[in-house]
Each structure stands twice: as C-alpha cells, then as structure tokens.
Design an enzyme around this catalytic site. Sequence first.
Site, mmCIF file in Angstrom:
data_model
loop_
_atom_site.group_PDB
_atom_site.id
_atom_site.type_symbol
_atom_site.label_atom_id
_atom_site.label_comp_id
_atom_site.label_asym_id
_atom_site.label_seq_id
_atom_site.Cartn_x
_atom_site.Cartn_y
_atom_site.Cartn_z
ATOM 1 N N VAL A 53 10.737 1.842 61.603
ATOM 2 C CA VAL A 53 9.910 2.579 62.552
ATOM 3 C C VAL A 53 8.417 2.339 62.348
ATOM 4 O O VAL A 53 7.619 2.576 63.253
ATOM 5 C CB VAL A 53 10.210 4.094 62.471
ATOM 6 N N TYR A 54 7.995 1.843 61.181
ATOM 7 C CA TYR A 54 6.571 1.615 60.926
ATOM 8 C C TYR A 54 6.054 0.500 61.815
ATOM 9 O O TYR A 54 6.573 -0.600 61.763
ATOM 10 C CB TYR A 54 6.307 1.240 59.458
ATOM 11 N N SER A 55 5.057 0.651 62.662
ATOM 12 C CA SER A 55 4.263 1.845 62.915
ATOM 13 C C SER A 55 4.321 2.213 64.401
ATOM 14 O O SER A 55 3.354 2.073 65.134
ATOM 15 C CB SER A 55 2.814 1.572 62.492
ATOM 16 N N GLY A 64 8.487 -1.713 63.781
ATOM 17 C CA GLY A 64 8.821 -3.013 63.194
ATOM 18 C C GLY A 64 7.626 -3.831 62.773
ATOM 19 O O GLY A 64 7.783 -4.892 62.172
ATOM 20 N N GLU A 65 6.420 -3.333 63.047
ATOM 21 C CA GLU A 65 5.215 -4.105 62.698
ATOM 22 C C GLU A 65 5.116 -4.344 61.188
ATOM 23 O O GLU A 65 4.766 -5.444 60.735
ATOM 24 C CB GLU A 65 3.960 -3.382 63.203
#
Length: 320
Positions: A53-55, A64-65
């Site tokens: 979930v980030y960010s 997914g970043e």
Amino acid sequence: MTERNDIPRTDLSVFPLNLGGNTFGWTSDEEQSFAVLDAFVAAGGNFIDTADVYSAWAEGHSGGESEEVLGKWLAARENREDVVIATKAGQHPEHSGQSREAVLGAIDASLERLQTDHVDLYYAHFDDESVTIEEQARVYDEVVRAGKARYVGLSNYSPDRMRQWFEFAKAEGLAVPVAIQPQYNLLHRKDYEQGYREIAQEYDVAVFSYFSLASGFLTGKYSSAEDLEGAARKDFVTTYFSETGIEPGLKVVEALKRVALNHDVEVTTAALAWLLAKGVTAPIASARTPEQLEALVAAPGVKLIQAEVDALDEASESFA
C-alpha cells in the site's frame, strides 16, 4: 561482525534496526532512497520493511511506489540474497482485504514490483473480519508452499484473532507466523505491554515495532504544542496526546534527553535503545536521508542500564 538477532524458528538473522520503506517513492525520491539503502547496508543493516500500500495515501499515488523503488535498488545492486525483505498484504487498492483472491493477487503484484521471486517475511497487514482466521491462515500457508514467501507475520490484528491464527496453524500443520508487528513506543505502551507481549512470549515470535519514534515526536524535535503546527506528520503525532495532552509526552522527551546525554547519542537513538531493552527484536524506523539514518543504526550499539530503563518507564507511565 555486526550484531544480529535471530528470528525464532527461521534461519533468518537480522540487524536490530528494521529500515522502514514507507518513505521510498514518497518523501524520498528514487535517488534519495537509494542513498539511504546504500548507507543502511554499509552500516551493517540487512532488514528492510515495506508494504504494497505504500504510498497510496499520497496525492497522485496508487500504492506500490515503495516496492518499485526497492525493487529497482535490489536489481541495481544485485544483492537480493544479502538482505531480508518484508512486505505486507491487505491494503492495496487493487488487492484489498484478506480473501484468497486478494492475497494471491497481492503477492504476485508485490513480487513483480520488487523484482524478486520471493519475500522473506510476508505480513497480513490488517485483519479482514469478513474472512475467517482459518481461511486467512490457509491462504498465507499457500503462499509459503508456493515458494513466494519464506515466512508469515501478523500486523494490526487483535490479540484474540492472533491467538486463533497461531493455534489453528499449529493444529493444522500450516505455516505458523514467526513475527508480529505491533505499534509500540514510549508514548504507546499499553497495547503491547498488556496484550501483544504475552503473545510474543507464548508463541516464540519476533517483535518488530512500528511507529517506534511516535511519528517523529521521540526524535526530540518538538518542544511545545506550537512546534506541532505545520509538522508533516501532525495528524499522526497529535493522536498520541488526544487523552493525556502534550505535557506527559514532553516529560518523556526530557527523560530521553538525559539518557541520550549519558551515552553521547541523539534522542532518537535513546528511544530506539529503550525498545531494544524491552525485548523488541528490531524496531522499525525510516529515514528520508542518509544523515537521518545515522541516529537509527546507532541504537543497537547502545545498551541502557536498568536504572535508565526504569527512569524512562516512569516518565512514560501515563502511556502504559
């Protein structure tokens, strides 16, 4: 040789500071993230925590970043076998919840972003009460049996639901979780000390605390309520004082400053050293720059004496 702590019932040994990857691709761009990761490894670090979930919370981001940046770094440095990678499932907008479909979709997407064929530790990030614990335990076991994750961990589950998972997995011969990730710091003690600590001891699991620095408050950079205004993590920080007010928190910081002075280290380092003294396997903390990282990786080298632990316990008693 840098000190390492073993994760029980695994062959994994980790540096006693778990580098949080929430900043990667968010407050740290790719170049900054690579610099932090390089500095962490150079300091003896080997354990990196992220989540699918980030960010997603940031404007223009979809989740997914962090994994993407970490995957690029792993590929560029060709060091996948030298580091322990943990990620989590359950919160990504495209793979929400803990159903079999969501988890199996989440792990494949994470592995693609991370550019690897497996993660070392795979957390169920948040509970999904629409899915029974039995179903959840079975799908995470499926992920392990498929070779996509080596071990399972739990985060943000109630102690009761955690206990159900452990007991069912043990009874059915499934992958038994080897780690829990509770919120724990000097300003947030009650949940862990009155609930999760007993589970950690009873089931012999590693403990990796999140919000280890209380969203930056335990770095000592806030000295008054006014300092919170305009803070990047103001909403996170102010939640610690919704009931007790800021004064008890500042009392803790003052106690930390005295301990830090004893060891000639930063307040940040002392706050993490307290967690290690309390039996946390490796506190999770993140750094936006290599300069911020220095105080984090210094923590395993600081051994608090009992009188210092007692003083910090007393200063933070209202949070226990």
